[in-house]
Design an enzyme around this catalytic site. Structure first.
Site, PDB file in Angstrom:
ATOM      1  N   ASP A 207       0.769  -1.206  -0.120  1.00 51.99           N
ATOM      2  CA  ASP A 207       0.100   0.016   0.055  1.00 51.99           C
ATOM      3  C   ASP A 207       0.935   1.310  -0.169  1.00 51.99           C
ATOM      4  O   ASP A 207       2.206   0.844   0.019  1.00 51.99           O
ATOM      5  CB  ASP A 207      -0.885  -0.023   1.345  1.00 51.99           C
ATOM      6  CG  ASP A 207      -2.461   0.684   0.840  1.00 51.99           C
ATOM      7  OD1 ASP A 207      -2.158   1.956   0.462  1.00 51.99           O
ATOM      8  OD2 ASP A 207      -3.253   0.020   0.808  1.00 51.99           O
TER       9      ASP A 207
ATOM     10  N   HIS B 242     -12.227  -0.381  -8.716  1.00 54.71           N
ATOM     11  CA  HIS B 242     -13.365   0.608  -9.151  1.00 54.71           C
ATOM     12  C   HIS B 242     -12.970   1.960  -8.686  1.00 54.71           C
ATOM     13  O   HIS B 242     -13.498   2.876  -9.168  1.00 54.71           O
ATOM     14  CB  HIS B 242     -14.629  -0.019  -8.269  1.00 54.71           C
ATOM     15  CG  HIS B 242     -14.531   0.350  -6.911  1.00 54.71           C
ATOM     16  ND1 HIS B 242     -14.478  -0.827  -5.951  1.00 54.71           N
ATOM     17  CD2 HIS B 242     -14.377   1.414  -6.223  1.00 54.71           C
ATOM     18  CE1 HIS B 242     -14.585  -0.214  -4.685  1.00 54.71           C
ATOM     19  NE2 HIS B 242     -14.490   0.928  -4.728  1.00 54.71           N
TER      20      HIS B 242
END
Ligand SMILES: C[S@@+](CC[C@H](N)C(=O)[O-])C[C@H]1O[C@@H](n2cnc3c(N)ncnc32)[C@H](O)[C@@H]1O
Length: 365
Positions: A206, A250
């Site tokens: 991340d 998304h």
């Protein structure tokens, strides 16, 4: 306070109109109640508002109005003598509830709801309302606002828990050694999987501040779970035999979705038999519309809700093929993908020309 087509009658209903118009106020009031810890303080027994005001350092008459407002939505129950308790269905507002969504309430009422001030921009130009309002896309904004970023990480973790449970039950990790979670947030999903399957090790990729916050917290999986700071739009810099992409794709425009999948594909190619597990909500049914609108307003320019067909087309463009698709109990769809042999003439991520990379847009960090 949910509004479905069933609640709409043929008669004009001013109260229904105004209830909806007041909706933003309720969301902000709920978030403030959570920040003050009122759901934790007002327990199963009634607590006098004077005690709640003293405990939270707030003005009694304003706090009373706040609690009465939230009582209209069923959150708190008044005893009629100046006391309040939390209504049972709202127990997930408590910090210690196993399905707590308190951070999600704060995130939703804060930067997410504020982003709807940019809805006009999304409607007319199709662009992110979030960027119009906050002056930056979501992740650069979070980098600049560490307190909100910590709430964001915790909110994602809250939403992650049911998915971790459902994935552990639905997917056989028996032959798997190492799982890499791409954009894995604070590691909640991996921690749960590694606890379920104690032979696994996991790497969570991340952004650097997310990894720094997450690595400083204890994890049930201990040293088997590691955090590696990365910009996954530049490279997916870890090897494993399963890669996860949960609620990541998304967020982005189609060009960046493709770039990310191509980077994952390059990582898959480094380990024989490696597979990618994509977990995405496909917005369906009546309530899906609200999620879809939120995605269009909050996420990157051009982000649109996925249909199964759109996801399959994206996988195909990235040189990935789904072997299996399944709707999990938590509502997410699981796509298990392998890398296909790249059709001749289609360039891989490292082979793209500078012009093509520029077209795909700036690396979003
Ligand atoms: C919507 S969150 C989902 C987090 C987690 N997978 C989950 O489902 O709870 C998307 C994650 O992608 C991470 N992310 C965004 N841009 C990134 C980048 N360039 N490189 C690595 N991670 C990134 C964010 O920090 C965030 O944790």
């Amino acid at each position: 306070m949910s509004v479905t087509s069933e609640s709409v009658t043929e008669e004009p209903d001013v109260r229904a109109v105004l209830r909806l118009a007041y909706g933003g106020q309720f969301a902000k009031a709920l978030a403030e109640a959570v920040r003050l810890g009122l759901p934790d303080l007002a327990g199963d027994d009634f607590v006098p508002v004077a005690d709640l005001a003293a405990a939270t350092g707030t003005r009694r008459e304003v706090l009373d109005a706040l609690l009465r407002t939230l009582a209209l939505a069923g959150t708190f129950a008044p005893d009629g003598a100046g006391g309040y308790r939390l209504s049972a269905p709202f127990a997930p507002l408590r910090a210690d509830h196993p399905r707590s969504v308190r951070n999600m309430c704060v995130l939703m009422a804060g930067p997410y709801t504020d982003a709807f001030n940019g809805l006009g921009r999304t409607l007319t130009g199709g662009e992110s309302g979030f960027r119009g309002v906050h002056g930056a896309d979501l992740y650069p904004y979070l980098t600049e606002h560490p307190e909100t970023a910590a709430v964001f990480d915790a909110a994602m973790a809250e939403l992650c828990r049911p998915t971790a449970h459902a994935l552990a039950g639905a997917y056989d990790f028996g032959e798997v050694r190492r799982v890499v979670d791409v954009g894995g947030g604070d590691g909640t999903l991996l921690d749960a999987l590694l606890t379920h399957a104690p032979w696994l090790e996991g790497v969570c990729l991340d952004r650097p501040p997310v990894c720094a916050r997450a690595a400083a917290r204890p994890h049930a999986a201990g040293a088997r779970l590691t955090f590696r700071p990365a910009d996954v739009f530049a490279e997916v810099p870890a090897d494993g035999d399963r890669f996860l992409l949960k609620n990541v794709l998304h967020d982005w425009s189609p060009d960046l979705q493709l770039r990310l999948l191509e980077n994952v594909r390059a990582a898959l190619a480094r380990t024989e038999g490696a597979r990618l597990l994509v977990l995405e909500p496909l917005f369906e049914g009546e309530e899906g519309a609200a999620h879809a609108l939120a995605q269009m307003v909050i996420c990157h320019d051009g982000s649109r809700p996925f249909t199964a067909a759109a996801l399959r087309a994206l996988f195909d463009r990235a040189g990935l093929a789904p072997l299996r698709t399944e709707r999990l109990a938590c509502g997410h769809h699981l796509f298990e993908c392998v890398a296909t042999s790249r059709p001749q003439g289609r360039p891989g991520p490292r082979e793209r020309s500078a012009g093509q990379s520029a077209q795909a847009g700036q690396t979003p960090r």
